[in-house]
Structures are given as structure tokens and as C-alpha cells.
Design an enzyme around this catalytic site. Structure first.
Site, PDB file in Angstrom:
ATOM      1  N   GLN A  17       2.836  10.015   1.400  1.00 13.18           N
ATOM      2  CA  GLN A  17       4.203   9.471   1.419  1.00 13.18           C
ATOM      3  C   GLN A  17       5.028   9.931   0.217  1.00 13.18           C
ATOM      4  OE1 GLN A  17       2.579   5.323   2.296  1.00 13.18           O
ATOM      5  NE2 GLN A  17       4.545   5.255   3.355  1.00 13.18           N
ATOM      6  N   GLY A  54       0.829  -1.189   0.000  1.00 16.97           N
ATOM      7  CA  GLY A  54       0.000   0.000   0.000  1.00 16.97           C
ATOM      8  C   GLY A  54       0.866   1.243   0.000  1.00 16.97           C
ATOM      9  N   HIS A  96      -3.920   1.413   7.838  1.00 14.14           N
ATOM     10  CA  HIS A  96      -2.584   2.027   7.892  1.00 14.14           C
ATOM     11  C   HIS A  96      -2.493   3.199   6.901  1.00 14.14           C
ATOM     12  CE1 HIS A  96       2.004   1.464   8.178  1.00 14.14           C
ATOM     13  NE2 HIS A  96       1.859   2.292   7.170  1.00 14.14           N
ATOM     14  N   LEU A 130       6.984   2.105   4.569  1.00 10.68           N
ATOM     15  CA  LEU A 130       8.025   2.551   3.640  1.00 10.68           C
ATOM     16  C   LEU A 130       8.628   3.882   4.087  1.00 10.68           C
ATOM     17  CD1 LEU A 130       6.286   1.622   0.261  1.00 10.68           C
ATOM     18  CD2 LEU A 130       8.068   0.352   1.459  1.00 10.68           C
ATOM     19  N   HIS A 169      -2.225   7.435   7.331  1.00  9.74           N
ATOM     20  CA  HIS A 169      -1.270   8.353   6.689  1.00  9.74           C
ATOM     21  C   HIS A 169      -1.972   9.621   6.220  1.00  9.74           C
ATOM     22  CE1 HIS A 169       2.611   6.406   6.594  1.00  9.74           C
ATOM     23  NE2 HIS A 169       2.168   5.309   6.017  1.00  9.74           N
TER      24      HIS A 169
END
Ligand code: NI
Length: 227
Positions: free
Chosen positions: A86, A81, A168, A127, A172
Site C-alpha cells: 500500500q 493494519g 486482509h 485505506l 494485499h
């Protein structure tokens, strides 16, 4: 926890950790692609990761291009994902692909409509927090409502890994990180590793038997999920 929940929890443990694990079996070229993708991902310490993203209102070529770029990066990074945040883009846009056979899905303006009372704890990686694994307790099932990249309504019922990835990634978009949801001791260990450029993984009884201390590396051998 119900039997179903226990079975699903076990299934998750068999997977690599959420976003962050170092995948096994990548050849040299895939490792290079992964490194290049990871270099594009915003890392812990960048204030953008703490910023809430704004709803998407225009379903134009820019959005489609962002979504395509994210799917490519997620694949190259061998992640399950990725949230637009990000990549430093504060729009409520995420992509996910929970499981090797699954098609990548683009989800815009996602809202968790319902989540189960059944909670399950599993390892997660991210990540944006390389080298860090923490245990996170989350609802086992969720129903998420949103839009696809063309603005058509989309509803997703997820369980297990899929539900975990969705939660998750939606975190973010709200500026929330997995370490915020970890227990205090693990959060401290993770923050220390991030500060010092080390690695962190929760201590397990097995580690003690093997003579490994808490957080002394070992993340690579352990299944982890990353988004
Ligand atoms: Ni993440």
C-alpha cells in the site's frame, strides 16, 4: 457457526470497519494527520495493488525503517493494519494493531499456516479504497507464521478482528483486494463508487426503513474495519 464464532462475530461488529472507516472523535489536528497519512497510501487503480510482493531476504536498516514508517502511517491513519504494498513497496511486510490497547506488530514473510472452518462475515474497509465498505466472509481464526523485523520467527494465533486484519493484509501482499472476496452485487457497487469517486456500503434492512437507498453514502455512520 459455533456459539464462540457467533460471539466473536458480534464483537467484530462493534468495532469500526477494518481499515477504512472514518474514525469518530478525532480532533482537528488528528484529522489533518490522518489526511496526510492517507495521501501517502497507494489507491485503487494503481497496478502495484495487483502485484504480488517478494519475500524479504535482508533484515537490514532499510527494512526496519520501512516498518517504522508503516507503523507511523497506520497510527496517523487510525487504521488497524497496513501492507508494504500500500506504500508501493513490493516486499512481504505488514504491520497491524488490532484494538486500541494492542501494541503494533511487524510481520515479515507471513504465511497462513492454519485457518478455522468457522467462517464469519463482517464489514471491511481499506485505506487504498477510500469510501468503500463491503462484507467479506473469512475464517474466524487463523494461525500465521512469519518473522519479526530482525528475522526472528514469530507465530500469531488470531481470532476475530485480529484474524481478519491479518488475512486482509496478507491478501494485499498477494495482490488481492477485499472487493475480490465480496459478493458480486457488492463488488459491482464498490467498483462503481471507485470509478465515480463516490462511496459504497452494503444495503441493510435498516437503511430501507430509514428511506436510504443502497450505497447512498451512509458509510460514515456505520461501523467499518479498515487496514
Ligand atoms: Ni487494505
Amino acid at each position: 457457526m459455533t456459539e464462540e464464532a457467533a460471539a466473536a462475530a458480534e464483537a467484530i461488529e462493534g468495532d469500526a470497519p477494518l481499515e477504512a472507516g472514518e474514525p469518530e472523535g478525532l480532533d482537528a489536528e488528528a484529522m489533518e494527520r490522518r489526511a496526510a497519512a492517507l495521501a501517502r497510501v497507494v489507491k485503487f487503480g494503481d497496478p502495484v495493488l495487483r502485484s504480488p510482493a517478494s519475500p524479504v531476504s535482508e533484515f537490514d536498516e532499510d527494512l526496519a525503517a520501512d516498518a517504522e514508517r508503516m507503523i507511523g502511517l497506520m497510527r496517523d491513519a487510525a487504521g488497524v493494519g497496513l501492507a508494504a504494498t500500500q506504500l508501493g513497496v513490493l516486499r512481504r511486510l505488514l504491520v497491524f494493531q488490532a484494538g486500541g490497547d494492542a501494541e503494533p506488530t511487524v510481520l515479515v514473510n507471513p504465511e497462513i499456516e492454519w485457518s478455522s472452518d468457522d467462517l464469519v462475515s463482517a464489514e471491511e474497509g481499506c485505506l487504498s479504497l477510500p469510501g468503500v465498505i463491503v462484507d467479506v466472509e473469512r475464517p474466524l481464526h487463523v494461525r500465521v507464521r512469519g518473522l519479526d523485523s530482525e528475522g526472528a520467527p514469530l507465530q500469531i494465533e488470531g481470532a476475530g478482528l485480529e484474524a481478519r486484519v491479518l488475512q486482509h493484509e496478507i491478501d494485499h501482499l498477494d495482490g488481492v483486494l477485499m472487493i475480490d472476496r465480496a459478493e458480486r452485487e457488492q463488488r459491482r457497487g464498490a467498483l462503481r463508487a471507485l470509478r465515480e469517486g463516490g462511496t459504497y456500503a452494503p444495503e441493510r434492512p435498516d437503511d430501507e426503513a430509514a428511506g436510504n437507498g443502497a450505497g447512498q453514502g451512509g458509510a460514515e455512520e456505520r461501523p467499518v474495519t479498515e487496514d
